[in-house]
Enzyme design. Structure first.
Site, mmCIF file in Angstrom:
data_model
loop_
_atom_site.group_PDB
_atom_site.id
_atom_site.type_symbol
_atom_site.label_atom_id
_atom_site.label_comp_id
_atom_site.label_asym_id
_atom_site.label_seq_id
_atom_site.Cartn_x
_atom_site.Cartn_y
_atom_site.Cartn_z
ATOM 1 N N PRO A 114 0.827 -1.210 0.000
ATOM 2 C CA PRO A 114 0.000 0.000 0.000
ATOM 3 C C PRO A 114 0.856 1.253 0.000
ATOM 4 O O PRO A 114 1.910 1.300 0.638
ATOM 5 C CB PRO A 114 -0.810 -0.137 1.289
ATOM 6 C CG PRO A 114 -0.913 -1.613 1.490
ATOM 7 C CD PRO A 114 0.391 -2.180 1.019
ATOM 8 N N CYS A 115 0.414 2.267 -0.726
ATOM 9 C CA CYS A 115 1.275 3.415 -1.004
ATOM 10 C C CYS A 115 1.713 4.158 0.250
ATOM 11 O O CYS A 115 2.766 4.779 0.264
ATOM 12 C CB CYS A 115 0.573 4.371 -1.955
ATOM 13 S SG CYS A 115 -1.024 4.992 -1.356
ATOM 14 N N GLN A 116 0.922 4.103 1.343
ATOM 15 C CA GLN A 116 1.312 4.822 2.549
ATOM 16 C C GLN A 116 2.654 4.332 3.091
ATOM 17 O O GLN A 116 3.359 5.049 3.786
ATOM 18 C CB GLN A 116 0.258 4.669 3.645
ATOM 19 C CG GLN A 116 -1.093 5.273 3.303
ATOM 20 C CD GLN A 116 -1.996 4.277 2.590
ATOM 21 O OE1 GLN A 116 -1.527 3.304 2.014
ATOM 22 N NE2 GLN A 116 -3.300 4.544 2.605
ATOM 23 N N ALA A 117 3.008 3.108 2.742
ATOM 24 C CA ALA A 117 4.233 2.532 3.274
ATOM 25 C C ALA A 117 5.479 3.182 2.706
ATOM 26 O O ALA A 117 6.560 3.029 3.255
ATOM 27 C CB ALA A 117 4.270 1.030 2.978
#
Length: 492
Positions: A114-117
């Site tokens: 997931p991009c937040q990572a």
């Protein structure tokens, strides 16, 4: 080292993997952050075998298992088990699923954390995790991405594919993918990445995503990306978004960046919304009641009889192993009684400001018909009943009506909450798209099953990588790996 392996391949585990491929066996895939299985499906179609997947969402994990491991009833529940990649070690996963040793059980790792990572991990952190696989534990912001690297380091795959949103190219003022390329270089991989729009590869959807492909350096493969099968000029909004995403590619040199092939006017126009879903049975929006939508034999809807079935619709009905069996079970829509008249009156391609104007006009016409004036209490009550409450200046893209002659806009996980972003083009139906239509627009075949009720199914579809896009990448990777196996492994 195995005496049959040429000295160019120094790692015995890698050499044995190559020998296995040279014998004609399918490359084994581990799908991390798999969701319901968009990447897995594309790779299966290209001749890969899905050995395992990891997904934390319970229903998405079950969907993946139902579609890729149903042939093994004894192991189905093990594969359907949701797993947290931050809590399970590679050796534990191999033991649970009977995969064998970590070093030799997987040929290819795919997936997209997931991009937040990715936010603000930075080069120093990437160097740290390259040296210390447990370093992900000290920085929760980077947990998922750093964990992905730990799995690559443990399994030592021959190749890997990573997918993510365009924002990964300019998080916090830096190009995170370029840093990934550097990190993988330290692991012994040659990595390249590209920004690819799925509409150029047979998907009826204008979906920009970043794809990174890497191979072990000792295979001698330079990563490449698929040639376009379709061509179009993207709308201005997409061109602007791509320019923003790529500005740090140029700023930082872009050593790992490869320009995506866009084809030319000799190629066919991308698959349109009508070609993708025009054969689906019609549903009148005002015929649907509120309530949970569950899928099963009692919800089976026969195909619409048509003499003009598009090549795309035929492929979705007849995908080997995922055939539609004469119809679908999840052609279900949301009940939106307030909005049917608005949907019908909106022109194709219209967005929320136009929808709001249409709703206001319909409300004022109805008020006049009933003899209601602005001074009456009934005026505000009727307005609240007929006009959406969102400020059109603040939510210009909240609604969008499909153009039947054009591919659709990006499907996102938000369709798990509402589907106003994809209103059906047919004014007679006056509704948003169904679960199966969303699946079609994402290039899932009609026999692919989604666990859970309507809203989770929509979310799984919006989160997925389009299988046809994954397949285009997988075919290129399969050809490269087969070539390397034949080149580096001894003759039979």
């Amino acid at each position: 080292m195995d005496a049959r392996v040429p000295p160019i391949v120094a790692d015995p585990a890698v050499a044995r993997k190559l020998q296995r491929l040279a014998e004609g066996k399918a490359p084994r895939v581990l799908d991390l952050f798999s969701g319901c299985g968009g990447i897995s499906l594309g790779f299966t179609k290209a001749g890969f075998s899905i050995a395992a997947a990891m997904e934390i969402d319970e229903l998405a994990a079950r969907s993946h298992a139902l579609n890729f491991h149903a042939a093994d009833p004894d192991m189905l529940e093990q594969h359907a088990k949701p797993r947290d990649v931050t809590r399970i070690e590679p050796e534990d996963l191999c033991a649970e699923l009977g995969l064998g040793s970590v070093e030799e059980s997987i040929d290819v790792i795919v997936g997209g954390p997931p991009c937040q990572a990715y936010a603000r991990v930075g080069r120093a952190k990437l160097r740290e995790v390259a040296e210390h696989p447990d370093a992900f534990k000290v920085d929760p912001r980077g947990n998922l991405y750093l964990r992905y690297l730990a799995y690559v380091r443990a399994f030592r795959p021959l190749a890997l594919l990573m997918e993510n949103v365009p924002d990964i190219l300019h998080y916090g003022g830096h190009n995170v993918v370029e840093e990934i390329v550097e990190t993988l270089d330290g692991y012994g991989y040659d990595a390249r990445y590209s920004l690819i729009n799925s509409a150029f590869h047979g998907v009826p959807q204008m979906r920009d995503r970043v794809f990174l492909v890497a191979y072990r350096r000792d295979l001698g493969i330079r990563p490449t990306f698929p040639k376009a099968s379709h061509h179009m000029t993207l709308p201005p909004g997409y061109a602007g978004t791509r320019a923003v995403a790529l500005r740090f590619v140029d700023l930082l040199g872009g050593a790992g960046y490869v320009q995506a092939d866009l084809g030319n006017e000799s190629l066919p126009f991308p698959v349109t919304a009508f070609e993708a879903i025009g054969d689906m049975p019609p549903i009148r929006g005002d015929s649907v009641k509120r309530g949970a939508r569950r899928f099963g034999p009692d919800t089976f809807t026969p195909y619409r009889s048509t003499n003009a079935l598009s090549a795309y619709a035929a492929a979705m009905r007849q995908w080997p192993g995922f055939e539609g069996q004469g119809g679908v079970v999840d052609h279900a829509i949301r009940a939106l009684p307030r909005d049917g008249g608005i949907f019908a009156a909106m022109p194709e391609g219209a967005e929320y400001p136009e929808a709001h104007r249409v709703a206001t006009r319909l409300f004022e016409e109805e008020a006049a018909r009933r003899g209601i004036t602005r001074r009456m209490k009934a005026w505000a009550e009727l307005e609240a009943e007929m006009v959406p409450p969102y400020d059109p200046s603040k939510f210009p893209n909240r609604w969008w009506k499909l153009r039947r002659d054009f591919p659709v806009r990006t499907l996102m996980a938000h369709i798990g909450k509402d589907t106003y972003s994809h209103i059906h083009y047919d004014p007679k139906q006056a509704r948003t798209i169904s679960v199966r239509e969303a699946a079609r627009l994402q290039s899932f075949p009609d026999g692919f099953r989604f666990a859970g009720t309507m809203n989770p199914a929509f979310r799984q579809i919006g989160n997925a990588v389009p299988p046809m896009m994954a397949n285009a990448l997988a075919r290129v990777m399969k050809e490269a790996l087969d070539g390397a196996a034949l080149r580096l492994a001894p003759p039979r």
